[in-house]
Design a protein around this motif. Structure first.
Motif, PDB file in Angstrom:
ATOM      1  N   GLU A  64     100.946  37.371  63.465  1.00 55.58           N
ATOM      2  CA  GLU A  64      99.731  38.135  63.161  1.00 55.58           C
ATOM      3  C   GLU A  64      99.317  37.942  61.700  1.00 55.58           C
ATOM      4  N   MET A  65     100.297  37.814  60.829  1.00 56.54           N
ATOM      5  CA  MET A  65      99.986  37.641  59.400  1.00 56.54           C
ATOM      6  C   MET A  65      99.343  36.273  59.148  1.00 56.54           C
ATOM      7  N   VAL A  66      99.888  35.244  59.799  1.00 56.73           N
ATOM      8  CA  VAL A  66      99.316  33.900  59.643  1.00 56.73           C
ATOM      9  C   VAL A  66      97.887  33.895  60.187  1.00 56.73           C
ATOM     10  N   ALA A  67      97.703  34.508  61.354  1.00 52.12           N
ATOM     11  CA  ALA A  67      96.370  34.513  61.978  1.00 52.12           C
ATOM     12  C   ALA A  67      95.370  35.236  61.076  1.00 52.12           C
ATOM     13  N   PHE A  68      95.796  36.361  60.512  1.00 52.96           N
ATOM     14  CA  PHE A  68      94.911  37.121  59.633  1.00 52.96           C
ATOM     15  C   PHE A  68      94.533  36.281  58.406  1.00 52.96           C
ATOM     16  N   LYS A  72      90.714  35.095  57.545  1.00 57.91           N
ATOM     17  CA  LYS A  72      90.035  35.647  56.362  1.00 57.91           C
ATOM     18  C   LYS A  72      89.996  34.662  55.196  1.00 57.91           C
ATOM     19  N   ARG A  73      90.603  33.509  55.401  1.00 56.54           N
ATOM     20  CA  ARG A  73      90.701  32.500  54.323  1.00 56.54           C
ATOM     21  C   ARG A  73      91.272  33.115  53.039  1.00 56.54           C
ATOM     22  N   ILE A  74      92.457  33.660  53.185  1.00 51.93           N
ATOM     23  CA  ILE A  74      93.138  34.283  52.046  1.00 51.93           C
ATOM     24  C   ILE A  74      93.542  33.186  51.052  1.00 51.93           C
ATOM     25  N   ASP A  75      93.272  33.433  49.774  1.00 52.91           N
ATOM     26  CA  ASP A  75      93.568  32.415  48.762  1.00 52.91           C
ATOM     27  C   ASP A  75      95.022  32.435  48.326  1.00 52.91           C
ATOM     28  N   SER A  83     112.619  40.434  55.045  1.00 48.42           N
ATOM     29  CA  SER A  83     112.651  40.060  56.468  1.00 48.42           C
ATOM     30  C   SER A  83     111.582  39.034  56.863  1.00 48.42           C
ATOM     31  N   PRO A  84     110.309  39.165  56.408  1.00 52.71           N
ATOM     32  CA  PRO A  84     109.390  38.075  56.774  1.00 52.71           C
ATOM     33  C   PRO A  84     109.791  36.735  56.149  1.00 52.71           C
ATOM     34  N   LEU A  85     110.426  36.777  54.973  1.00 48.82           N
ATOM     35  CA  LEU A  85     110.868  35.529  54.341  1.00 48.82           C
ATOM     36  C   LEU A  85     111.949  34.870  55.200  1.00 48.82           C
ATOM     37  N   SER A  86     112.933  35.665  55.629  1.00 52.91           N
ATOM     38  CA  SER A  86     114.000  35.097  56.478  1.00 52.91           C
ATOM     39  C   SER A  86     113.451  34.666  57.829  1.00 52.91           C
ATOM     40  N   ALA A  87     112.334  35.279  58.236  1.00 49.50           N
ATOM     41  CA  ALA A  87     111.738  34.884  59.518  1.00 49.50           C
ATOM     42  C   ALA A  87     110.856  33.637  59.369  1.00 49.50           C
ATOM     43  N   GLY A  88     110.730  33.128  58.136  1.00 52.52           N
ATOM     44  CA  GLY A  88     110.025  31.858  57.953  1.00 52.52           C
ATOM     45  C   GLY A  88     108.535  31.977  57.672  1.00 52.52           C
ATOM     46  N   ILE A  89     108.109  33.099  57.098  1.00 42.11           N
ATOM     47  CA  ILE A  89     106.669  33.265  56.842  1.00 42.11           C
ATOM     48  C   ILE A  89     106.132  32.188  55.885  1.00 42.11           C
ATOM     49  N   ARG A  92     105.544  28.927  57.657  1.00 41.99           N
ATOM     50  CA  ARG A  92     104.377  28.989  58.543  1.00 41.99           C
ATOM     51  C   ARG A  92     103.066  28.933  57.751  1.00 41.99           C
ATOM     52  N   PHE A  93     103.012  29.654  56.645  1.00 39.33           N
ATOM     53  CA  PHE A  93     101.785  29.633  55.826  1.00 39.33           C
ATOM     54  C   PHE A  93     101.562  28.222  55.261  1.00 39.33           C
ATOM     55  N   GLN A  94     102.650  27.636  54.775  1.00 45.04           N
ATOM     56  CA  GLN A  94     102.502  26.297  54.179  1.00 45.04           C
ATOM     57  C   GLN A  94     101.989  25.291  55.208  1.00 45.04           C
ATOM     58  N   LYS A  95     102.455  25.423  56.422  1.00 41.05           N
ATOM     59  CA  LYS A  95     102.027  24.522  57.491  1.00 41.05           C
ATOM     60  C   LYS A  95     100.518  24.622  57.737  1.00 41.05           C
ATOM     61  N   GLU A  96     100.002  25.831  57.526  1.00 41.97           N
ATOM     62  CA  GLU A  96      98.561  26.051  57.704  1.00 41.97           C
ATOM     63  C   GLU A  96      97.781  25.748  56.429  1.00 41.97           C
TER      64      GLU A  96
END
Ligand code: AMP
Ligand code: GLY
Length: 444
Positions: A64-68, A72-75, A83-89, A92-96
């Motif tokens: 949901e965070m990646v989609a948001f 919204k084109r977050i800069d 926990s989100p760091l260990s979950a690979g956030i 995922r962001f870098q991939k996008e």
């Protein structure tokens, strides 16, 4: 994939997303809110206090965070909790092609497995207490009976800062093994335990920024982990803090960089190829040995501290967007951090002992009641900062408790005594049923 620099809308009117919902995350959001470069601030998922300075977004999973962020084109995204760091956030962001500050999933292992981090540090010659790792409770019991000194029994995995049980004797250590490994009070985090020699000294939480190549020491804070005065009671996520830390001289900071942070970040990269970027937190015990102070590492965290950030970020005079940008673009060597020398003291109010329908709640870090109305915030001196951890809005819109740690008051003084007096005075204006604070935060 676009290059990160290209993807980032670095400029003067940025959209920033902070991930988190606790007091540290409120502080991070507050710090970004001061930046002239931030046009719009979002926090996922935030709390009642955070909603007064940012738009809270109901995104709870990494998906949901990646989609948001993509929609919204977050800069720029900045992650508060582990926990989100260990979950690979970050991966995922870098991939996008979305710019984000924090270590990758692989780098998060330094916190998500205490035994991995300790074994690595021992190998690299970073000072750590003597320890062994166990996945069998009987062997763990044999060990604590044989060592002849008090130990600390630690759940190997994540346990919200509560997974280390400090023991006075063998009976307590055996009970700790039972609680973690057999009763699984922290679930699978206690499948493996790390048992280490109990150290006696002065605790210090030390932070550094790193872009993977340059390491920039931040300042340090005194954290108060135990639930009760005089460092009695259970370990908590933290009951208060202050900064500057009286033991952190320039020389001590250099010693910690040379003996702990530098060898760890560089050694980790050389051994695994993993580049660590973001903030690295070393929880240290400074122990006097042979007329020397040795910074022993109790734990490594892959993020900043809660409640340490509450007293550290208000001292940082640089724009957090500039620092974040330098971390992402690997230009950290160009940043010169400026720290305000005044004392900041953070006093945390938690959900304490209260009577419920089915008897007494012992209070944080054990069972506590939520949904309790909070009053008096409007009377707090605006010179103080109030950051929220567990707050929400009730049905009629009133402010209520939603967690164990509820909120904190951060004061400022030219001396520690002054900061302490102000924080206690201002906290006295806030009220909720069952509210509890330690009475000795900042009492030297
Ligand atoms: P940790 O989860 O490893 O940060 O430990 C939480 C808290 O337990 C620390 O902040 C210390 O107060 C205490 N602690 C952890 N390890 C030790 C140790 N080896 N000796 C004494 N106290 C410790
Ligand atoms: N205050 C301890 C922590 O943030 O882990």
């Amino acid at each position: 994939m676009k290059g990160l620099e290209e993807a980032v809308g670095w400029g003067e009117s940025m959209k920033v997303l902070v991930i988190g919902s606790g007091g540290r995350d409120h502080t991070i959001a507050w710090k970004f809110s001061l930046s002239p470069r931030v046009k719009k601030l979002y926090v996922a998922h935030g709390n009642a206090g955070i909603s007064q300075i940012a738009e809270c977004v109901n995104a709870r999973s990494v998906d949901e965070m990646v989609a948001f962020a993509a929609t919204k084109r977050i800069d720029l995204t900045f992650v508060g909790p582990e926990s989100p760091l260990s979950a690979g956030i970050v991966d995922r962001f870098q991939k996008e092609g979305l710019a984000i500050v924090g270590p990758t999933r692989a780098a998060s292992r330094l916190e998500s497995s205490k035994s991995y981090a300790k074994l690595l540090m021992r190998e690299l010659g970073v000072p750590v207490a003597e320890f062994e790792v166990f996945d069998d409770p009987d062997r763990a019991r044999d060990y604590v009976r044989s060592v002849g000194y008090p130990v600390v029994v630690k759940a190997d995995g994540l346990a919200a800062g509560k997974g280390s049980l400090v023991c006075d004797d063998v009976a307590q250590a055996e009970d700790a093994i039972h609680q973690l490994m057999e009763r699984r009070i922290f679930g699978d985090s206690g499948k493996v335990v790390e048992i280490e020699k109990r150290l006696y000294g002065r605790e210090l939480s030390f932070f550094s920024f790193t872009d993977g190549h340059s390491l920039l020491p931040m300042v340090a804070a005194q954290d108060y982990k135990r639930a009760r005065d005089n460092d009695e009671g259970k370990n908590t996520g933290g009951m208060g803090s202050y900064s500057p830390h009286p033991w952190l001289t320039e020389e001590m900071s250099q010693t910690i960089m040379d003996r702990v942070v530098q060898p760890l970040v560089v050694g980790f990269r050389e051994k695994t190829g993993i580049v660590y970027k973001g903030i690295i937190y070393a929880g240290l015990m400074l122990v006097e040995e042979n007329n020397e102070i040795i910074p022993y590492v109790l734990e490594i965290n892959i993020r900043s501290g809660d409640p340490e950030d509450q007293v550290i970020l208000p001292r940082l005079e640089n724009d957090l967007v500039d620092v974040s940008e330098a971390i992402i673009q690997e230009r950290l060597h160009e940043v010169k951090p400026q720290w305000n020398p005044d004392y900041r003291l953070c006093l945390i109010a938690v959900s304490g002992r209260t009577k419920g329908k089915k008897g007494w709640y012992k209070g944080y870090p054990e069972r506590y009641k939520i949904g309790v109305p909070i009053t008096g915030l409007e009377n707090v001196d605006p010179e103080c900062l109030v950051f929220h951890s567990g707050t929400g809005f009730g049905e009629s819109g009133q402010l209520i408790t939603t967690g164990g740690r509820v909120l904190c008051v951060v004061s400022r003084g030219t001396t520690l005594a002054e900061a302490r007096e102000i924080a206690y005075r201002e906290m006295g204006k806030i009220h909720f049923n069952g509210m509890y604070c330690r009475s000795d935060i900042g009492k030297e």
